[in-house]
Design an enzyme around this catalytic site. Sequence first.
Site, PDB file in Angstrom:
ATOM      1  N   GLU A   1       0.849  -1.188   0.000  1.00  0.00           N
ATOM      2  CA  GLU A   1       0.000   0.000   0.000  1.00  0.00           C
ATOM      3  C   GLU A   1       0.890   1.246   0.000  1.00  0.00           C
ATOM      4  O   GLU A   1       2.068   1.176   0.376  1.00  0.00           O
ATOM      5  CB  GLU A   1      -0.869   0.015   1.267  1.00  0.00           C
ATOM      6  CG  GLU A   1      -1.867  -1.121   1.341  1.00  0.00           C
ATOM      7  CD  GLU A   1      -2.812  -1.139   0.155  1.00  0.00           C
ATOM      8  OE1 GLU A   1      -3.527  -0.161  -0.070  1.00  0.00           O
ATOM      9  OE2 GLU A   1      -2.816  -2.152  -0.571  1.00  0.00           O
TER      10      GLU A   1
ATOM     11  N   LYS B   1      -9.845  -6.557   4.419  1.00  0.00           N
ATOM     12  CA  LYS B   1     -10.311  -7.593   3.485  1.00  0.00           C
ATOM     13  C   LYS B   1     -11.158  -8.634   4.215  1.00  0.00           C
ATOM     14  O   LYS B   1     -12.146  -9.138   3.680  1.00  0.00           O
ATOM     15  CB  LYS B   1      -9.109  -8.251   2.816  1.00  0.00           C
ATOM     16  CG  LYS B   1      -8.362  -7.303   1.879  1.00  0.00           C
ATOM     17  CD  LYS B   1      -7.018  -7.877   1.496  1.00  0.00           C
ATOM     18  CE  LYS B   1      -6.249  -6.983   0.560  1.00  0.00           C
ATOM     19  NZ  LYS B   1      -4.833  -7.351   0.443  1.00  0.00           N
TER      20      LYS B   1
ATOM     21  N   GLY C   1      -0.390  -6.723  -7.115  1.00  0.00           N
ATOM     22  CA  GLY C   1       0.405  -6.424  -8.309  1.00  0.00           C
ATOM     23  C   GLY C   1      -0.459  -5.887  -9.434  1.00  0.00           C
ATOM     24  O   GLY C   1      -1.683  -6.047  -9.452  1.00  0.00           O
TER      25      GLY C   1
HETATM   26  P1  NDP Z   1      -0.852   3.804  -6.224  1.00  0.00           P
HETATM   27  O1  NDP Z   1      -0.424   4.666  -5.085  1.00  0.00           O
HETATM   28  O2  NDP Z   1       0.176   3.143  -7.051  1.00  0.00           O
HETATM   29  O3  NDP Z   1      -1.811   4.644  -7.202  1.00  0.00           O
HETATM   30  C1  NDP Z   1      -2.728   5.592  -6.766  1.00  0.00           C
HETATM   31  C2  NDP Z   1      -2.710   6.706  -7.779  1.00  0.00           C
HETATM   32  O4  NDP Z   1      -3.779   7.616  -7.492  1.00  0.00           O
HETATM   33  C3  NDP Z   1      -1.413   7.501  -7.749  1.00  0.00           C
HETATM   34  O5  NDP Z   1      -0.928   7.674  -9.065  1.00  0.00           O
HETATM   35  C4  NDP Z   1      -1.845   8.841  -7.126  1.00  0.00           C
HETATM   36  O6  NDP Z   1      -1.100   9.921  -7.597  1.00  0.00           O
HETATM   37  C5  NDP Z   1      -3.284   8.929  -7.605  1.00  0.00           C
HETATM   38  N1  NDP Z   1      -4.071   9.848  -6.789  1.00  0.00           N
HETATM   39  C6  NDP Z   1      -4.086   9.951  -5.441  1.00  0.00           C
HETATM   40  N2  NDP Z   1      -4.962  10.911  -5.074  1.00  0.00           N
HETATM   41  C7  NDP Z   1      -5.497  11.409  -6.193  1.00  0.00           C
HETATM   42  C8  NDP Z   1      -6.451  12.437  -6.471  1.00  0.00           C
HETATM   43  N3  NDP Z   1      -7.016  13.130  -5.506  1.00  0.00           N
HETATM   44  N4  NDP Z   1      -6.772  12.696  -7.752  1.00  0.00           N
HETATM   45  C9  NDP Z   1      -6.203  11.994  -8.763  1.00  0.00           C
HETATM   46  N5  NDP Z   1      -5.285  11.020  -8.559  1.00  0.00           N
HETATM   47  C10 NDP Z   1      -4.942  10.723  -7.297  1.00  0.00           C
HETATM   48  O7  NDP Z   1      -1.848   2.730  -5.594  1.00  0.00           O
HETATM   49  P2  NDP Z   1      -2.215   1.285  -6.153  1.00  0.00           P
HETATM   50  O8  NDP Z   1      -2.448   1.349  -7.614  1.00  0.00           O
HETATM   51  O9  NDP Z   1      -1.255   0.293  -5.615  1.00  0.00           O
HETATM   52  O10 NDP Z   1      -3.600   1.039  -5.389  1.00  0.00           O
HETATM   53  C11 NDP Z   1      -4.796   1.656  -5.824  1.00  0.00           C
HETATM   54  C12 NDP Z   1      -5.962   1.048  -5.036  1.00  0.00           C
HETATM   55  O11 NDP Z   1      -6.012  -0.357  -5.303  1.00  0.00           O
HETATM   56  C13 NDP Z   1      -5.820   1.185  -3.524  1.00  0.00           C
HETATM   57  O12 NDP Z   1      -7.102   1.313  -2.965  1.00  0.00           O
HETATM   58  C14 NDP Z   1      -5.224  -0.156  -3.111  1.00  0.00           C
HETATM   59  O13 NDP Z   1      -5.545  -0.505  -1.783  1.00  0.00           O
HETATM   60  C15 NDP Z   1      -5.922  -1.076  -4.082  1.00  0.00           C
HETATM   61  N6  NDP Z   1      -5.246  -2.336  -4.368  1.00  0.00           N
HETATM   62  C16 NDP Z   1      -3.918  -2.347  -4.720  1.00  0.00           C
HETATM   63  C17 NDP Z   1      -3.316  -3.528  -5.066  1.00  0.00           C
HETATM   64  C18 NDP Z   1      -1.898  -3.608  -5.475  1.00  0.00           C
HETATM   65  O14 NDP Z   1      -1.417  -4.705  -5.726  1.00  0.00           O
HETATM   66  N7  NDP Z   1      -1.177  -2.500  -5.548  1.00  0.00           N
HETATM   67  C19 NDP Z   1      -4.070  -4.803  -5.052  1.00  0.00           C
HETATM   68  C20 NDP Z   1      -5.461  -4.664  -4.682  1.00  0.00           C
HETATM   69  C21 NDP Z   1      -6.016  -3.461  -4.352  1.00  0.00           C
HETATM   70  P3  NDP Z   1       0.278  10.297  -6.805  1.00  0.00           P
HETATM   71  O15 NDP Z   1       1.139   9.091  -6.863  1.00  0.00           O
HETATM   72  O16 NDP Z   1       0.793  11.450  -7.576  1.00  0.00           O
HETATM   73  O17 NDP Z   1      -0.141  10.650  -5.403  1.00  0.00           O
HETATM   74  N1  HSE Z   2      -1.021  -4.170  -0.349  1.00  0.00           N
HETATM   75  C1  HSE Z   2      -1.890  -5.243  -0.690  1.00  0.00           C
HETATM   76  C2  HSE Z   2      -1.161  -6.545  -0.490  1.00  0.00           C
HETATM   77  C3  HSE Z   2      -2.332  -5.126  -2.120  1.00  0.00           C
HETATM   78  O1  HSE Z   2       0.052  -6.534  -0.311  1.00  0.00           O
HETATM   79  O2  HSE Z   2      -1.820  -7.580  -0.496  1.00  0.00           O
HETATM   80  C4  HSE Z   2      -3.381  -6.133  -2.487  1.00  0.00           C
HETATM   81  O3  HSE Z   2      -4.588  -5.863  -1.874  1.00  0.00           O
END
Ligand code: NDP
Ligand code: HSE
Length: 443
Positions: free
Chosen positions: A190, A205, A302
Amino acid sequence: MEALQVGLAGFGTVGTGVAKILLEEAAWLERRSGRQIRLKRIADLDLERDRGVSLEKVQTSTRVEDILEDPEIRVLIELMGGIEPAKSFVLDAIAAGKHVVTANKALLASHGTELFQAAEAKGVQIGFEAAVAGGIPIVRSLREGLAADRILSIAGIINGTANYILSTMTEQGREFPECLKEAQEKGYAEADPSLDIEGQDTAHKLAILIGLACGVSVHPEDIFTEGIQRVTGMDIRYARELGYRIKLLALSKILDGELEARVHPTMIPESHLLASVGHAFNAVYATGRGTGPVMFYGKGAGMMPTGSAVVSDLVSLARNMRPGMPHDIPALGFYGQFPQDARLRPMEELVTKYYMRFPVVDRPGVLSKISGILGDHGISIDSVIQKGRQQAGPVHIIMLTHEARERDVRHALDVIDRLEVALDKSLFIRIEDSFDPPGLEPA
Ligand code: NDP
Ligand code: HSE
């Protein structure tokens, strides 16, 4: 048929995976959905970073409002994470009559009931297949495939980061900080990795899984949650020596009509299927009254596994929007009243076996003192390990107990930790030898 136009808020790890799939697999998705799915807009704070995706046909902006205000866009894909402003954007999208697809388990676990009610009132849907266990289709499986069954227990490895750290430490004897750094580099963690390490992400979760499996609402803050930060390489080695693996488990059981829900590092027998779930892989082992145990296994985090789960919700939406198709499967799979708050069994009432480690002075009589205090609290010892004297520092006495009550264990360890021979706080890890509810055939 008219294309389904969608807008993506959050172009980070998962957002990039979603954009890649939508742009590169457009023809395949059209065959699956019965219509084109068109990524019309992307909003992210940072539009400069190269994500390796060609955005020629996509309008980009730093304002999520540009998606919300676009009447052609029927679905908001929320992949920003966190509670605010994500929650407000989701509510605004619903108010504007847009469907929502999100992977945001923190948001759904804490505010799911409010969001699902708002969506139902407006006649739109919230898809959240990606919110639990990344690429594993566990949400649909519990809501649809297992709809007829009473789920008596769930044991899940549902945080890829924590599992990556524990398995890398176990297999390669490496240290915690470097394993965490690697998990971050691979896009599993995260934005605030303490959610992964301290167990809250797993609790989020688990709250969603309980809603889907049992039709009751559990607030994640009411789930007993302990992270992996105190587990050391030494505990991992002792666990192996004793025939166990240490996993961060999400556990939910129905016992005498009460619901037990907890998240903590757990020692499980190395012969159990869950023990072989390594790296960022996740698994959910659920036991139904009718089905007995079923286990789901796959990549839990991922870019591409999670992106695939997000896009599967878009395909479902596109299918449901075809004329004449029903589209009223409730978000959690239950009709009628919204989930009632569940009464959780207090953690002090837990009865299980325990691994205990005591860092103490190497002196005659210490072992018997510790076992005496455990005995005074009704805790019976199954086995003891004490390795030879070291050059400096404490010796570590390791004990495995028979089944004991958590309240008694905590009281006994409080007393032991105050002994003058105790050189550091003791550590205990709960043991689960079986996940099969009594009365059911074991796996
Ligand atoms: P990231 O931090 O990689 O991506 C989030 C993106 O949203 C960043 O590019 C961020 O920009 C952008 N952002 C944040 N605030 C704003 C805003 N107000 N307006 C527009 N853009 C914004 O996160 P993830 O992709 O890893 O995760 C996204 C979601 O998916 C989360 O809820 C996470 O819990 C969930 N998730 C993630 C998984 C994973 O494997 N990574 C798996 C399952 C669920 P900036 O970086 O510039 O702040
Ligand atoms: N941060 C979370 C994990 C992403 O490591 O499982 C998937 O929900």
